[in-house]
Motif scaffolding. Sequence first.
Motif, PDB file in Angstrom:
ATOM      1  N   VAL A 182       0.794  -1.394  -0.008  1.00 29.40           N
ATOM      2  CA  VAL A 182       0.140   0.057   0.053  1.00 29.40           C
ATOM      3  C   VAL A 182       1.025   1.317  -0.046  1.00 29.40           C
ATOM      4  CG1 VAL A 182      -1.753   1.123   1.523  1.00 29.40           C
ATOM      5  CG2 VAL A 182      -2.037  -1.199   1.152  1.00 29.40           C
ATOM      6  N   GLY A 183       2.141   1.126   0.576  1.00 27.98           N
ATOM      7  CA  GLY A 183       3.032   2.299   0.601  1.00 27.98           C
ATOM      8  C   GLY A 183       2.575   3.271   1.898  1.00 27.98           C
ATOM      9  N   LEU A 184       1.953   2.763   2.726  1.00 30.35           N
ATOM     10  CA  LEU A 184       1.516   3.844   3.801  1.00 30.35           C
ATOM     11  C   LEU A 184       1.780   3.089   5.119  1.00 30.35           C
ATOM     12  CD1 LEU A 184      -2.087   4.314   2.618  1.00 30.35           C
ATOM     13  CD2 LEU A 184      -0.235   5.948   2.325  1.00 30.35           C
ATOM     14  N   GLY A 185       1.875   3.870   6.088  1.00 30.38           N
ATOM     15  CA  GLY A 185       2.187   3.373   7.446  1.00 30.38           C
ATOM     16  C   GLY A 185       0.774   3.875   8.119  1.00 30.38           C
ATOM     17  N   ALA A 186       0.801   3.320   9.490  1.00 32.68           N
ATOM     18  CA  ALA A 186      -0.616   3.853  10.302  1.00 32.68           C
ATOM     19  C   ALA A 186      -0.475   3.825  11.841  1.00 32.68           C
ATOM     20  CB  ALA A 186      -1.915   3.321   9.880  1.00 32.68           C
ATOM     21  N   ASP A 187      -1.170   4.339  12.491  1.00 29.90           N
ATOM     22  CA  ASP A 187      -0.980   4.192  13.854  1.00 29.90           C
ATOM     23  C   ASP A 187      -2.332   4.425  14.419  1.00 29.90           C
ATOM     24  OD1 ASP A 187      -0.783   7.161  14.134  1.00 29.90           O
ATOM     25  OD2 ASP A 187       1.283   7.035  14.556  1.00 29.90           O
ATOM     26  N   LEU A 188      -2.773   3.971  15.887  1.00 30.37           N
ATOM     27  CA  LEU A 188      -3.725   4.386  16.616  1.00 30.37           C
ATOM     28  C   LEU A 188      -3.154   5.021  17.832  1.00 30.37           C
ATOM     29  CD1 LEU A 188      -6.726   4.156  17.252  1.00 30.37           C
ATOM     30  CD2 LEU A 188      -6.445   2.008  18.422  1.00 30.37           C
ATOM     31  N   VAL A 189      -3.253   6.120  18.263  1.00 32.38           N
ATOM     32  CA  VAL A 189      -2.935   6.973  19.502  1.00 32.38           C
ATOM     33  C   VAL A 189      -4.105   7.061  20.268  1.00 32.38           C
ATOM     34  CG1 VAL A 189      -1.729   8.824  20.387  1.00 32.38           C
ATOM     35  CG2 VAL A 189      -1.166   7.904  18.075  1.00 32.38           C
ATOM     36  N   ARG A 190      -3.998   6.750  21.714  1.00 30.95           N
ATOM     37  CA  ARG A 190      -5.049   6.993  22.677  1.00 30.95           C
ATOM     38  C   ARG A 190      -4.327   7.858  23.634  1.00 30.95           C
ATOM     39  NH1 ARG A 190      -6.809   0.728  23.167  1.00 30.95           N
ATOM     40  NH2 ARG A 190      -4.902   0.569  22.123  1.00 30.95           N
ATOM     41  N   LEU A 191      -4.706   9.001  23.871  1.00 29.09           N
ATOM     42  CA  LEU A 191      -4.358  10.262  24.834  1.00 29.09           C
ATOM     43  C   LEU A 191      -4.938  10.135  26.105  1.00 29.09           C
ATOM     44  CD1 LEU A 191      -1.643  12.058  24.692  1.00 29.09           C
ATOM     45  CD2 LEU A 191      -2.879  13.757  23.751  1.00 29.09           C
ATOM     46  N   ASP A 192      -4.564   9.939  27.250  1.00 34.33           N
ATOM     47  CA  ASP A 192      -5.240  10.056  28.545  1.00 34.33           C
ATOM     48  C   ASP A 192      -5.903  11.419  28.593  1.00 34.33           C
ATOM     49  OD1 ASP A 192      -5.154   7.204  28.935  1.00 34.33           O
ATOM     50  OD2 ASP A 192      -3.385   7.437  30.263  1.00 34.33           O
ATOM     51  N   GLY A 193      -6.647  11.608  29.289  1.00 30.75           N
ATOM     52  CA  GLY A 193      -7.391  12.843  29.876  1.00 30.75           C
ATOM     53  C   GLY A 193      -6.245  13.895  30.275  1.00 30.75           C
ATOM     54  N   ASN A 194      -6.549  14.979  29.665  1.00 37.37           N
ATOM     55  CA  ASN A 194      -5.430  16.260  29.906  1.00 37.37           C
ATOM     56  C   ASN A 194      -3.851  16.112  29.703  1.00 37.37           C
ATOM     57  OD1 ASN A 194      -7.586  17.986  30.896  1.00 37.37           O
ATOM     58  ND2 ASN A 194      -7.516  16.776  32.758  1.00 37.37           N
ATOM     59  N   ALA A 195      -3.488  14.751  29.261  1.00 39.23           N
ATOM     60  CA  ALA A 195      -2.297  14.496  28.769  1.00 39.23           C
ATOM     61  C   ALA A 195      -1.786  15.352  27.281  1.00 39.23           C
ATOM     62  CB  ALA A 195      -2.072  13.010  28.535  1.00 39.23           C
ATOM     63  N   MET A 196      -0.513  15.258  27.250  1.00 38.24           N
ATOM     64  CA  MET A 196       0.069  15.996  25.980  1.00 38.24           C
ATOM     65  C   MET A 196       0.748  15.113  25.208  1.00 38.24           C
ATOM     66  SD  MET A 196       2.485  19.317  25.876  1.00 38.24           S
ATOM     67  CE  MET A 196       2.653  20.354  24.473  1.00 38.24           C
ATOM     68  N   CYS A 197       0.679  15.110  24.029  1.00 38.15           N
ATOM     69  CA  CYS A 197       1.475  14.665  22.922  1.00 38.15           C
ATOM     70  C   CYS A 197       2.719  15.589  22.447  1.00 38.15           C
ATOM     71  CB  CYS A 197       0.790  14.262  21.817  1.00 38.15           C
ATOM     72  SG  CYS A 197       1.833  13.071  20.536  1.00 38.15           S
ATOM     73  N   SER A 198       3.879  14.825  22.853  1.00 35.11           N
ATOM     74  CA  SER A 198       5.080  15.907  22.509  1.00 35.11           C
ATOM     75  C   SER A 198       5.104  16.607  21.211  1.00 35.11           C
ATOM     76  CB  SER A 198       6.443  15.042  22.651  1.00 35.11           C
ATOM     77  OG  SER A 198       7.504  15.629  22.260  1.00 35.11           O
ATOM     78  N   PRO A 199       5.590  17.785  20.993  1.00 35.53           N
ATOM     79  CA  PRO A 199       5.778  18.453  19.645  1.00 35.53           C
ATOM     80  C   PRO A 199       6.609  17.502  18.906  1.00 35.53           C
ATOM     81  CG  PRO A 199       5.891  19.912  21.367  1.00 35.53           C
ATOM     82  CD  PRO A 199       5.765  18.840  22.091  1.00 35.53           C
ATOM     83  N   GLY A 200       6.440  17.166  17.510  1.00 40.19           N
ATOM     84  CA  GLY A 200       7.141  16.437  16.761  1.00 40.19           C
ATOM     85  C   GLY A 200       6.742  16.526  15.257  1.00 40.19           C
ATOM     86  N   PHE A 201       7.674  15.961  14.542  1.00 46.32           N
ATOM     87  CA  PHE A 201       7.278  16.189  12.914  1.00 46.32           C
ATOM     88  C   PHE A 201       7.900  14.876  12.544  1.00 46.32           C
ATOM     89  CE2 PHE A 201      11.785  17.519  13.706  1.00 46.32           C
ATOM     90  CZ  PHE A 201      12.198  16.887  12.386  1.00 46.32           C
ATOM     91  N   SER A 202       7.380  14.346  11.039  1.00 46.60           N
ATOM     92  CA  SER A 202       7.761  13.333  10.434  1.00 46.60           C
ATOM     93  C   SER A 202       8.870  13.783   9.532  1.00 46.60           C
ATOM     94  CB  SER A 202       6.510  12.808   9.275  1.00 46.60           C
ATOM     95  OG  SER A 202       7.063  11.846   8.553  1.00 46.60           O
ATOM     96  N   CYS A 203       9.938  12.772   9.855  1.00 47.79           N
ATOM     97  CA  CYS A 203      11.286  13.442   9.445  1.00 47.79           C
ATOM     98  C   CYS A 203      11.608  12.617   8.114  1.00 47.79           C
ATOM     99  CB  CYS A 203      12.513  13.140  10.657  1.00 47.79           C
ATOM    100  SG  CYS A 203      12.663  11.589  10.902  1.00 47.79           S
ATOM    101  N   ASP A 204      10.749  12.139   7.596  1.00 47.98           N
ATOM    102  CA  ASP A 204      11.146  11.425   6.168  1.00 47.98           C
ATOM    103  C   ASP A 204       9.940  12.019   5.044  1.00 47.98           C
ATOM    104  OD1 ASP A 204       8.941  10.249   7.349  1.00 47.98           O
ATOM    105  OD2 ASP A 204       9.638   8.227   7.169  1.00 47.98           O
ATOM    106  N   SER A 205       9.826  12.980   4.988  1.00 51.90           N
ATOM    107  CA  SER A 205       9.036  14.002   4.238  1.00 51.90           C
ATOM    108  C   SER A 205       7.710  13.271   3.916  1.00 51.90           C
ATOM    109  CB  SER A 205       9.851  14.069   3.006  1.00 51.90           C
ATOM    110  OG  SER A 205       9.746  12.656   2.233  1.00 51.90           O
ATOM    111  N   ALA A 206       7.209  12.566   5.074  1.00 48.75           N
ATOM    112  CA  ALA A 206       5.789  12.132   4.943  1.00 48.75           C
ATOM    113  C   ALA A 206       4.843  13.088   5.513  1.00 48.75           C
ATOM    114  CB  ALA A 206       5.706  10.902   5.459  1.00 48.75           C
ATOM    115  N   TYR A 207       3.463  12.918   4.678  1.00 51.58           N
ATOM    116  CA  TYR A 207       2.425  13.720   5.342  1.00 51.58           C
ATOM    117  C   TYR A 207       1.718  12.891   6.374  1.00 51.58           C
ATOM    118  CZ  TYR A 207       2.483  16.950   1.276  1.00 51.58           C
ATOM    119  OH  TYR A 207       3.026  17.753   0.340  1.00 51.58           O
TER     120      TYR A 207
END
Length: 356
Positions: free
Chosen positions: A221-246
Amino acid sequence: MEIDLSPQLAKKVYEGNGGSYYAWSPSELPMLREGNIAAAKLALQKNGFALPRYSDSSKVAYILQGSGVAGVVLPEAEEKVVAIKKGDALALPFGVVTWWYNKEDTELVVLFLGETSKAHKTGEFTDFFLTGANGIFTGFSTEFVGRAWDLEEKDVKTLIGNQSGKGIVKLEGNINLPEPKEEHRKGMALNCEEAPLDVDIKNGGRVVVLNTKNLPLVGEVGLGADLVRLDGNAMCSPGFSCDSAYQVTYIVRGSGRAQVVGVDGRRVLETTVKAGNLFIVPRFFVVSKIADPDGLEWFSIITTPNPVFTHLAGSIGAWKALSPTVLQASFNVDAKLEQLFRSKRNADAIFFPPPN
């Protein structure tokens, strides 16, 4: 020209007596066209049957709600009949023929996210139906159909004349579709809610990543995927895809706040996201999210089969790798403040629990 990154909801494209099909439009979500990406949802009521079709795009399917059966025919291969339920992800390469059926009372809802660089319309899926009033059969003359399938004209007319539904129908009577086989699930589907966690941070969040190791078809397919579950009031770290992906994100459950920072350190998006929203992060832009009290869950595709992310905060953050004097010079601060900055988040990675 600036592109609007605001999250959007899907809109109904068509419906039958067995359910509906929804899609996101590039005119309302311009990043679909910019990133050669498409997104859609299929909702089937009880006994709803999505007729066999193939698409002009490779995609990942994710079951948002309910349970049912999916038929999958890979090119020059036998039909796989797969039992599907909430949390399942399936990789659907080019040329695959699929059908979907819901025999339960609960509505079956399937999310499709994919890449459209070879599609007829950039940012949109185009399905080609094998049957139905808008199917392949109805386009050919009775002569061609009769010759191709070695049928008499009266049988051809019956086949074509009985196809009144378009895309989605409701099965009535005593039709029994094939029963799913457990061995057909292997390599075809992965349940993201039951799979081993790739990241598990207490009071922070959890991640399951789909890649070529746990679902080999994502390589085709040429795609990766993920399921992310963030707990109440938690934060996901600032980050970026470093392999030119959307990164294409669908909010499955809950709500929260999101910020995206782009070129020249400019905040290009600050918004509230909620269930049903889709938004797309441009290549190399930095994104961060904070969940509301009830938590935040999202399913994403990344336009590469084995994505690599760089996180800027936390114990594995890029700042931690830089030498102290480089940080001190870069921030133009004294050693004391640099040491304070470096001393924080030494135990947390990717997800940060809410402050005490």
